[in-house]
Design an enzyme around this catalytic site. Structure first.
Site, PDB file in Angstrom:
ATOM      1  N   CYS A   1     115.946   4.164   0.941  1.00 35.13           N
ATOM      2  CA  CYS A   1     115.355   5.440   0.550  1.00 35.13           C
ATOM      3  C   CYS A   1     115.748   6.463   1.605  1.00 35.13           C
ATOM      4  O   CYS A   1     115.435   6.277   2.786  1.00 35.13           O
ATOM      5  CB  CYS A   1     113.835   5.308   0.461  1.00 35.13           C
ATOM      6  SG  CYS A   1     112.945   6.856   0.191  1.00 35.13           S
ATOM      7  N   ASN A   2     116.443   7.519   1.192  1.00 35.12           N
ATOM      8  CA  ASN A   2     116.862   8.546   2.142  1.00 35.12           C
ATOM      9  C   ASN A   2     115.670   9.200   2.824  1.00 35.12           C
ATOM     10  O   ASN A   2     115.683   9.442   4.034  1.00 35.12           O
ATOM     11  CB  ASN A   2     117.687   9.611   1.421  1.00 35.12           C
ATOM     12  CG  ASN A   2     119.078   9.154   1.075  1.00 35.12           C
ATOM     13  OD1 ASN A   2     120.022   9.333   1.818  1.00 35.12           O
ATOM     14  ND2 ASN A   2     119.207   8.542  -0.104  1.00 35.12           N
ATOM     15  N   THR A   3     114.625   9.497   2.057  1.00 38.21           N
ATOM     16  CA  THR A   3     113.463  10.181   2.611  1.00 38.21           C
ATOM     17  C   THR A   3     112.752   9.306   3.638  1.00 38.21           C
ATOM     18  O   THR A   3     112.357   9.774   4.712  1.00 38.21           O
ATOM     19  CB  THR A   3     112.488  10.589   1.495  1.00 38.21           C
ATOM     20  OG1 THR A   3     113.168  11.449   0.566  1.00 38.21           O
ATOM     21  CG2 THR A   3     111.286  11.321   2.050  1.00 38.21           C
TER      22      THR A   3
ATOM     23  N   ASP B   1     112.179   0.805  -1.559  1.00 39.79           N
ATOM     24  CA  ASP B   1     112.416   2.202  -1.931  1.00 39.79           C
ATOM     25  C   ASP B   1     111.142   2.741  -2.555  1.00 39.79           C
ATOM     26  O   ASP B   1     110.221   1.982  -2.898  1.00 39.79           O
ATOM     27  CB  ASP B   1     113.582   2.301  -2.924  1.00 39.79           C
ATOM     28  CG  ASP B   1     113.884   3.745  -3.329  1.00 39.79           C
ATOM     29  OD1 ASP B   1     113.760   4.635  -2.478  1.00 39.79           O
ATOM     30  OD2 ASP B   1     114.229   3.974  -4.502  1.00 39.79           O
ATOM     31  N   SER B   2     111.110   4.052  -2.736  1.00 44.99           N
ATOM     32  CA  SER B   2     109.957   4.683  -3.371  1.00 44.99           C
ATOM     33  C   SER B   2     109.906   4.408  -4.866  1.00 44.99           C
ATOM     34  O   SER B   2     109.054   4.953  -5.567  1.00 44.99           O
ATOM     35  CB  SER B   2     110.008   6.197  -3.137  1.00 44.99           C
ATOM     36  OG  SER B   2     111.174   6.747  -3.726  1.00 44.99           O
TER      37      SER B   2
ATOM     38  N   CYS C   1     119.961  10.723  -2.393  1.00 43.21           N
ATOM     39  CA  CYS C   1     118.785   9.961  -2.825  1.00 43.21           C
ATOM     40  C   CYS C   1     119.292   8.724  -3.541  1.00 43.21           C
ATOM     41  O   CYS C   1     120.209   8.820  -4.373  1.00 43.21           O
ATOM     42  CB  CYS C   1     117.913  10.802  -3.755  1.00 43.21           C
ATOM     43  SG  CYS C   1     116.537   9.891  -4.518  1.00 43.21           S
TER      44      CYS C   1
ATOM     45  N   TYR D   1     108.742   9.920  -2.734  1.00 46.22           N
ATOM     46  CA  TYR D   1     108.363  10.141  -1.337  1.00 46.22           C
ATOM     47  C   TYR D   1     108.739  11.553  -0.877  1.00 46.22           C
ATOM     48  O   TYR D   1     108.170  12.071   0.067  1.00 46.22           O
ATOM     49  CB  TYR D   1     109.065   9.142  -0.417  1.00 46.22           C
ATOM     50  CG  TYR D   1     108.488   7.740  -0.409  1.00 46.22           C
ATOM     51  CD1 TYR D   1     107.482   7.344  -1.291  1.00 46.22           C
ATOM     52  CD2 TYR D   1     108.957   6.786   0.496  1.00 46.22           C
ATOM     53  CE1 TYR D   1     106.970   6.054  -1.270  1.00 46.22           C
ATOM     54  CE2 TYR D   1     108.457   5.499   0.529  1.00 46.22           C
ATOM     55  CZ  TYR D   1     107.471   5.131  -0.370  1.00 46.22           C
ATOM     56  OH  TYR D   1     106.968   3.853  -0.334  1.00 46.22           O
ATOM     57  N   GLY D   2     109.726  12.133  -1.531  1.00 49.17           N
ATOM     58  CA  GLY D   2     110.272  13.411  -1.088  1.00 49.17           C
ATOM     59  C   GLY D   2     109.303  14.574  -1.095  1.00 49.17           C
ATOM     60  O   GLY D   2     109.560  15.607  -0.479  1.00 49.17           O
TER      61      GLY D   2
ATOM     62  N   HIS E   1     118.101   7.095  -5.867  1.00 49.23           N
ATOM     63  CA  HIS E   1     117.926   7.150  -7.321  1.00 49.23           C
ATOM     64  C   HIS E   1     119.139   7.788  -8.018  1.00 49.23           C
ATOM     65  O   HIS E   1     119.457   7.452  -9.164  1.00 49.23           O
ATOM     66  CB  HIS E   1     116.692   7.985  -7.690  1.00 49.23           C
ATOM     67  CG  HIS E   1     115.379   7.285  -7.545  1.00 49.23           C
ATOM     68  ND1 HIS E   1     114.819   7.008  -6.323  1.00 49.23           N
ATOM     69  CD2 HIS E   1     114.500   6.822  -8.475  1.00 49.23           C
ATOM     70  CE1 HIS E   1     113.655   6.411  -6.496  1.00 49.23           C
ATOM     71  NE2 HIS E   1     113.441   6.281  -7.790  1.00 49.23           N
TER      72      HIS E   1
END
EC number: 5.1.1.3
Length: 259
Positions: free
Chosen positions: A75-77, A12-13, A184, A44-45, A186
């Site tokens: 990570c969604n992005t 993930d970011s 996200c 990352y977004g 997070h």
């Protein structure tokens, strides 16, 4: 080498993907895992698609070098911007994470749902293709500017976080949403804060359980489960490990590593 006993890689970011790791570990407690927190480059977004792809490939190369048998893009992005390129380049199976819009739309009584996500996710082609399927439901999109940075800095319960969340959620409440989708990895760490702001009837949905079940399915169909009892779980971050250590707790160790 016993390939079944190789670890699952997760990246993930930053620290947010540990919410996905927790769901995977709860469902598959005997599987070894390696978690990669690219906190140095979070969030990352706010990055371009090409930057997100490059960072995702860098993380993938690291996890493959560590012998991972499967990679979860927690990570969604990164999923919405890079997973097609990852699958085209590498032979290892990938599991992505997308906002759980379908269950929210399916169960919504008001036909109005909210989604809180990063700019990179909401602007992605994959996300827009998904939302186009649900023309009968009003989807209120909100970029969570600043939320990831506060989480990465250990300020989950800060006054700044409360103010931001109230400003983002108030318009959704006025529009009569009955489901809030967290887009996200997070954001699940903000659920206690969010519940204090939302009316009780609004349900919160994240993707953790769905990703864990998909991981289980891919292991069963394509890869193979570990054949040993017990698991080894390694957590790497390329910044100060303090916040990651606080998130994962004393049963595990966050390791600082440049990657």
């Amino acid at each position: 080498m016993d390939y079944n006993n190789q670890p699952i890689g997760i990246f993930d970011s930053g620290i947010g993907g540990t919410s996905i790791w927790s769901a995977i570990h709860a469902l598959l407690p005997n599987e070894k895992t390696i978690y990669l927190a690219d906190s140095k480059n979070a969030p990352y977004g706010q990055k371009s698609k090409s930057e997100i792809i490059a960072l995702s490939m860098k993380n993938t190369d690291f996890l493959i070098d560590m012998g991972c048998k499967l990679i979860v893009v927690a990570c969604n992005t990164a999923t919405t911007n890079a997973i097609q390129e990852l699958r085209a380049k590498y032979t290892i199976p990938f599991i992505g994470i997308e906002p759980a819009i379908k269950p929210a739309v399916t169960h919504s009584k008001t036909q109005v749902i909210g989604i809180l996500a990063t700019q990179g996710t909401l602007n992605s082609e994959l996300f827009n293709k998904t939302t186009e399927k649900y023309q009968d439901t009003k989807i209120i999109e909100q970029v969570g500017h600043g939320l990831v940075q506060l989480i990465e800095n250990g300020q989950i319960n800060s006054p700044e976080m409360t103010l931001l969340l109230k400003s983002y959620l108030a318009p959704m409440i006025r529009e009569n949403i009955d489901y809030l989708v967290l887009g996200c990895s997070h954001y699940p760490y903000l659920i206690p804060q969010i519940k204090k702001i939302l009316p009780d009837h609004i349900q919160i949905i994240d993707s953790g359980q769905a990703v864990a079940k998909q991981t289980q399915n891919v292991l069963r169909e394509k890869v193979g489960f570990t054949s040993s009892s017990g698991s080894e779980n390694i957590f790497y971050t390329n910044t100060n490990p303090k916040v990651l250590q606080e998130i994962i707790g004393n049963n595990f160790t966050a390791i600082s590593k440049d990657f």
